[in-house]
Enzyme design. Structure first.
Site, PDB file in Angstrom:
ATOM      1  N   ASN A   1       0.766   0.045   6.237  1.00 61.38           N
ATOM      2  CA  ASN A   1       1.098  -0.693   5.016  1.00 61.38           C
ATOM      3  C   ASN A   1       1.883  -1.813   5.678  1.00 61.38           C
ATOM      4  OD1 ASN A   1       2.143  -1.579   2.584  1.00 61.38           O
ATOM      5  ND2 ASN A   1       4.011  -0.418   2.796  1.00 61.38           N
ATOM      6  N   GLY A   2       1.702  -3.130   5.283  1.00 59.97           N
ATOM      7  CA  GLY A   2       2.175  -4.272   5.695  1.00 59.97           C
ATOM      8  C   GLY A   2       1.081  -5.162   6.004  1.00 59.97           C
TER       9      GLY A   2
ATOM     10  N   TRP B   1      -3.659  -1.700  -1.428  1.00 63.21           N
ATOM     11  CA  TRP B   1      -3.597  -2.981  -2.216  1.00 63.21           C
ATOM     12  C   TRP B   1      -4.032  -4.153  -1.248  1.00 63.21           C
ATOM     13  CZ3 TRP B   1      -2.158  -4.249  -7.205  1.00 63.21           C
ATOM     14  CH2 TRP B   1      -1.696  -5.397  -7.477  1.00 63.21           C
TER      15      TRP B   1
ATOM     16  N   LYS C   1      14.657 -14.801 -19.648  1.00 59.90           N
ATOM     17  CA  LYS C   1      15.054 -13.469 -19.163  1.00 59.90           C
ATOM     18  C   LYS C   1      15.918 -12.854 -20.458  1.00 59.90           C
ATOM     19  CE  LYS C   1      12.561 -12.617 -17.042  1.00 59.90           C
ATOM     20  NZ  LYS C   1      11.605 -13.282 -16.371  1.00 59.90           N
TER      21      LYS C   1
ATOM     22  N   LYS D   1       3.010  -6.514 -21.262  1.00 58.79           N
ATOM     23  CA  LYS D   1       3.120  -7.141 -19.795  1.00 58.79           C
ATOM     24  C   LYS D   1       1.976  -8.150 -19.784  1.00 58.79           C
ATOM     25  CE  LYS D   1       4.660  -7.206 -15.503  1.00 58.79           C
ATOM     26  NZ  LYS D   1       5.756  -8.126 -15.251  1.00 58.79           N
TER      27      LYS D   1
ATOM     28  N   GLU E   1      14.498 -20.338 -16.995  1.00 60.87           N
ATOM     29  CA  GLU E   1      13.941 -19.001 -16.668  1.00 60.87           C
ATOM     30  C   GLU E   1      14.935 -17.929 -16.954  1.00 60.87           C
ATOM     31  OE1 GLU E   1      11.443 -17.329 -16.098  1.00 60.87           O
ATOM     32  OE2 GLU E   1      11.986 -15.471 -15.061  1.00 60.87           O
TER      33      GLU E   1
ATOM     34  N   GLU F   1      14.247 -12.068 -23.697  1.00 56.82           N
ATOM     35  CA  GLU F   1      13.386 -11.169 -23.610  1.00 56.82           C
ATOM     36  C   GLU F   1      13.880  -9.891 -23.920  1.00 56.82           C
ATOM     37  OE1 GLU F   1      11.127 -12.217 -19.806  1.00 56.82           O
ATOM     38  OE2 GLU F   1       9.333 -11.572 -21.017  1.00 56.82           O
TER      39      GLU F   1
ATOM     40  N   CYS G   1       0.804  -1.384   0.075  1.00 56.50           N
ATOM     41  CA  CYS G   1       0.061   0.053  -0.077  1.00 56.50           C
ATOM     42  C   CYS G   1       1.042   1.162   0.157  1.00 56.50           C
ATOM     43  CB  CYS G   1      -0.930   0.123   1.324  1.00 56.50           C
ATOM     44  SG  CYS G   1      -1.762  -1.401   1.440  1.00 56.50           S
TER      45      CYS G   1
ATOM     46  N   HIS H   1      23.396 -35.359 -26.248  1.00 55.28           N
ATOM     47  CA  HIS H   1      22.734 -36.106 -27.133  1.00 55.28           C
ATOM     48  C   HIS H   1      22.446 -35.246 -28.404  1.00 55.28           C
ATOM     49  CE1 HIS H   1      22.401 -39.373 -24.596  1.00 55.28           C
ATOM     50  NE2 HIS H   1      22.201 -38.620 -23.610  1.00 55.28           N
TER      51      HIS H   1
ATOM     52  N   ARG I   1       1.501   1.728  -5.962  1.00 59.21           N
ATOM     53  CA  ARG I   1       1.771   0.775  -4.815  1.00 59.21           C
ATOM     54  C   ARG I   1       0.305  -0.064  -4.522  1.00 59.21           C
ATOM     55  NH1 ARG I   1       6.237   1.039  -1.992  1.00 59.21           N
ATOM     56  NH2 ARG I   1       5.240   0.223  -0.198  1.00 59.21           N
TER      57      ARG I   1
HETATM   58  O1  M6R Z   1       1.004 -12.636 -16.031  1.00 64.37           O
HETATM   59  P1  M6R Z   1       1.262 -13.938 -16.087  1.00 64.37           P
HETATM   60  O2  M6R Z   1       2.044 -14.385 -15.309  1.00 64.37           O
HETATM   61  O3  M6R Z   1       0.127 -14.790 -16.558  1.00 64.37           O
HETATM   62  O4  M6R Z   1       2.113 -13.781 -17.444  1.00 64.37           O
HETATM   63  C1  M6R Z   1       2.610 -14.988 -18.117  1.00 64.37           C
HETATM   64  C2  M6R Z   1       3.816 -14.592 -18.930  1.00 64.37           C
HETATM   65  O5  M6R Z   1       3.088 -14.136 -20.292  1.00 64.37           O
HETATM   66  C3  M6R Z   1       4.905 -13.891 -18.568  1.00 64.37           C
HETATM   67  O6  M6R Z   1       5.495 -14.514 -17.303  1.00 64.37           O
HETATM   68  C4  M6R Z   1       5.998 -13.627 -19.546  1.00 64.37           C
HETATM   69  O7  M6R Z   1       6.671 -14.769 -19.876  1.00 64.37           O
HETATM   70  C5  M6R Z   1       6.831 -12.642 -19.023  1.00 64.37           C
HETATM   71  N1  M6R Z   1       7.210 -11.625 -19.849  1.00 64.37           N
HETATM   72  C6  M6R Z   1       8.222 -13.235 -18.430  1.00 64.37           C
HETATM   73  O8  M6R Z   1       9.145 -12.358 -18.234  1.00 64.37           O
END
Ligand code: M6R
Length: 613
Positions: A100-101, A74, A492, A608, A488, A495, A2, A511, A27
């Site tokens: 907040n918390g 939030w 990253k 996003k 992961e 992306e 928050c 392989h 926030r």
């Molecule tokens: O909002 P979500 O967690 O459902 O999103 C899933 C993916 O679109 C998301 O994790 C995407 O792979 C990110 N850009 C990774 O950094």
């Protein structure tokens, strides 16, 4: 998460507070409110919805008070509603408080206060605070110098959990008191007025002079003075610091980009996700679920379904769920699951993970699972998002808003929550040795500190990134749970740096993929599983022989000399090691992207929230 803002000075507080709240909306934005000290009462104006709704509340323009506190919420405890919005007041309307918390022991405190005759108007954990202050205030000599502070301090020392709190009192119209513990709060100072805020940017246009409180330090703010106290109410001295940020760096709290800010927010995000769910005394609490042993005993398979980074968190979750609960668990990509007529029925438990809660494929997969009779749990970071409304049960990560497209703190908080879920299920089912569970709980509680420790690798990762940023391909290797982090890490890098990368189980390289290894190619190995480290090292030796440059992320004692760089991270339980080993990988992708001069927060072609198929 928050936002809190407060003002004490000679100007009307309301416009200053509303301005601060608008800047803190990142926030939390499901409700907002404001309290000012007026002639003979404390005014309280609050409502569900965005901060801009406050401007329309009848009477807000006529508030004259020059001391006030405000909050943007939030939701954690209790849905977004007017009653659950902050500020909260005590039953006698003497104190108004913003928080907040998370107050972990609020049930206990609420029962105590109810027994003493106090009523509660909200479902929040925060409402115990003003009433507890009032309870101590009654016991003291009311209105005597210092009694507001003593009551405020006594109440705060009864609280368990994380909090930043600001309070005002009708009997002390020239004071505001604040405290913090594991939750942010800064104090802005100028000659005849003082400010408080959850972050610097919200009040940076008023002052550049700031004070920072340590845990359980209290400050009494007057118009022209601030006095600081420790938890025994002994006066302490604090140095004022000058902040020289410009407006755009301020929005990001001094970080160059939201992604970097969010990487550094991980200790706080994890702390908030753990919240009251896991306590120092070993209690594990997932109130959101009401599973019985007979029901869980009927479950013969678990599916974890998600996309992208959330799916990678699911892969780590699978390891702990299978080990602790002894239920076969599969991880599926939502866009595949929804079209392959999966074999699920009423004996299946499906867990859907989505940071945004709005990912179209994940929502569709959830609807399919429900139509086949499976019970569904949503794990999301966004209160009230679509996935949380569709699922039978919902548990929230409390990572706070994630703005950068590349997910960081959502991933680590999802893994924490999956581990807590696994513990919860295993305790009901009695499927794991209590000693193993108890050790995992202790390790989870230590995570925030260990992430802080891990973040210290930033400079060395940055230097390494400078040496490899212009490459075309990279490879990430690991075995067991480290292989899930390799995936992961590779995502990253792709992306935000647009470098082609692959992740492989280290043993799979020979392989086929090893044909791609040539002189100078960068290979990153993640080695945290003591039972597999020797085997992974052998695989990495195979690529070194073929000329690869190597970066190793490990918590093991290994012979460093054969690798180009070894980054040591803290030891932890293997179930949660991804939460630490991913941090250098997030920084690696970040610094490569920066070195290439790319837009880290908004990488090309990505959104996003992927709300289309
Ligand atoms: O909002 P979500 O967690 O459902 O999103 C899933 C993916 O679109 C998301 O994790 C995407 O792979 C990110 N850009 C990774 O950094």
């Amino acid at each position: 998460m928050c936002g809190i803002v407060g003002y004490i000075g000679n100007k009307k507080a309301t416009p200053i507070l509303l301005n601060g709240l608008s800047q803190l909306e990142y926030r939390g934005y499901d409700s907002a409110g404001i309290s000012t000290i007026e002639k003979d009462k404390i005014s309280l104006m609050k409502d569900k919805g965005r901060v801009k709704n406050l401007y329309d509340l009848t009477g807000i323009d006529s508030l004259e008070g020059t001391v006030g506190i405000a909050h943007t919420r939030w939701a954690t405890h209790g849905k977004p509603s007017k009653e659950n919005s902050h500020p909260h007041m005590d039953n006698s309307n003497t104190f108004s408080v913003v928080h907040n918390g998370i107050i972990e022991n609020y049930n206990e405190l609420r029962a105590f206060l109810t027994d003493k005759g106090y009523n509660f108007l909200s479902e929040t954990d925060s409402e115990v605070i003003p009433n507890l202050i009032h309870y101590y205030y009654q016991k003291e000599n009311k209105k005597e110098k210092g009694s507001f502070l003593t009551a405020f301090k006594n109440a705060c020392l009864d609280l368990k959990g994380s909090f930043s709190i600001a309070g005002i009192c009708l009997d002390f119209p020239d004071n505001m008191i604040v405290v913090r513990k594991d939750s942010p709060l800064v104090i802005g100072n100028s000659e005849t007025e003082n400010y408080i805020s959850s972050d610097i940017p919200a009040i940076l246009s008023f002052t550049k002079k700031f004070y920072f409180l340590n845990d359980l330090e209290f400050a009494v703010l007057y118009r022209d003075n601030i006095v600081f106290f420790d938890k025994n109410l002994s006066i302490i001295h604090k140095e004022c610091q000058n902040i020289s940020w410009n407006a755009s760096s301020a929005e990001k709290n001094g970080f160059d980009d939201y992604m970097l800010k969010e990487i550094y927010e991980q200790p706080t995000a994890i702390r908030e996700t753990i919240g009251f769910r896991l306590q120092e005394d070993g209690t594990c609490n997932l109130d959101e679920l009401n599973f019985s042993k007979p029901y869980l005993s009927l479950i013969n398979q678990i599916y974890i379904i998600a996309c992208g980074t959330a799916m990678h968190a699911g892969l780590a979750g699978k390891v702990c769920i299978e080990k602790l609960c002894k239920i076969p668990t599969q991880v599926d990509i939502a866009s595949e699951f929804r079209y392959r007529d999966p074999l699920i029925d009423t004996s299946t438990l499906c867990i859907f993970i989505s940071q945004s809660g709005e990912t179209a494929d994940t929502i569709a997969a959830l609807k399919l699972a429900r139509s086949k009779g499976a019970k569904t749990i949503a794990i999301s970071n966004v209160i009230g998002s679509s996935i949380t409304r569709e699922a039978d049960y919902c548990i929230y990560t409390h990572a706070g808003p994630e703005i950068a497209v590349a997910s960081t703190k959502a991933y680590t908080s999802q893994i924490v929550l999956l581990n807590i879920l696994a513990i919860h299920l295993a305790e009901i089912l009695e499927t794991q040795d209590p000693k193993i569970i108890s050790n995992l709980k202790k390790e989870i509680l230590q995570l925030p500190k260990k992430i802080e420790e891990t973040l210290k690798c930033s400079e060395v990762i940055k230097s390494f990134a400078k040496t490899v940023y212009s490459e075309k391909d990279m490879f990430f290797l690991g075995r067991g749970i480290d292989e899930t982090v390799a995936r992961e890490a590779s995502l990253k890098l792709k992306e935000i740096s647009y470098i082609h990368s692959e992740s492989y189980p280290a043993g799979e390289l020979k392989h086929g993929p090893i044909a791609l290894i040539e002189n100078g190619v960068t290979v990153i190995g993640i080695l945290t599983d003591s039972t597999l480290v020797e085997k992974s090292i052998s695989n990495i030796q195979e690529v070194i022989t073929r000329g690869a440059k190597t970066l190793i992320i490990t918590n093991q004692n290994i012979e460093n000399s054969m690798f180009d760089l070894v980054v040591k991270i803290p030891q932890t339980s293997p179930f949660i090691s991804p939460i630490l080993s991913v941090v250098p990988m997030q920084l690696f992708a970040y610094y490569i992207s920066k070195e290439k001069g790319l837009d880290v927060d908004k990488p090309r072609n990505l959104a996003k929230s992927v709300t289309v198929e």
